[in-house]
Design an enzyme around this catalytic site. Sequence first.
Site, short mmCIF file in Angstrom:
data_model
loop_
_atom_site.label_atom_id
_atom_site.label_comp_id
_atom_site.label_asym_id
_atom_site.label_seq_id
_atom_site.Cartn_x
_atom_site.Cartn_y
_atom_site.Cartn_z
N GLU A 267 0.72 -1.16 0.01
CA GLU A 267 0.14 -0.05 0.14
C GLU A 267 0.95 1.26 -0.06
O GLU A 267 0.62 2.10 -0.50
CB GLU A 267 -0.96 -0.20 1.16
N TYR B 212 -14.52 26.14 -1.79
CA TYR B 212 -14.50 24.91 -2.02
C TYR B 212 -12.94 24.44 -2.69
O TYR B 212 -12.49 23.50 -2.20
CB TYR B 212 -15.35 24.21 -2.98
N LEU C 276 -6.45 4.96 8.08
CA LEU C 276 -7.32 5.90 7.63
C LEU C 276 -7.86 6.96 8.69
O LEU C 276 -8.02 8.20 8.30
CB LEU C 276 -8.41 5.24 7.16
N GLU C 277 -7.86 6.28 9.86
CA GLU C 277 -8.22 7.47 11.14
C GLU C 277 -7.25 8.56 11.27
O GLU C 277 -7.68 9.47 11.46
CB GLU C 277 -8.11 6.68 12.55
N LYS D 200 -11.11 3.60 1.17
CA LYS D 200 -10.36 3.18 0.42
C LYS D 200 -10.98 2.55 -0.60
O LYS D 200 -12.06 1.45 -0.47
CB LYS D 200 -9.60 1.89 1.09
#
Length: 129
Positions: free
Chosen positions: A29, A61, A80-81, A107
């Site tokens: 990864e 934005y 991811l956290e 993901k």
Amino acid sequence: MDDGEISKGDKLIMRGLKFHGYHGVHEAEKKLGQKFLVDIDAWLDLKKAGETDNLNDTVSYFEIYRLVKGVVEGPSHNLLESVANTIACSILTAYPPITALRVKLGKLHVAVQGTIDYLGVEIYRNRPK
């Protein structure tokens, strides 16, 4: 945090932001990377911008997009956290008008036995008082 605390009021909505990043606990990864999907809700008072029609009275934005892109495509995180928290903290630091934030991070290509759209996390952060 209770979702009800921040789910009322004006907000900017950003959906389906896709980036290539190098996050995960597995070496592949970190080496090959993969696609990540991000959704953002940013709570702030939009009344003045609605009345003035002036970009200076809101948060762009485009600027939020660039910040999120920098985090997701930037230095590798294991979890991811951690990526989601970095996005949230960066946005709250950069844009004082934003009072609360929801970051959903997924993901798209995960090595699991089965069919999925994505796997991910969703976090909520309020501006510290």
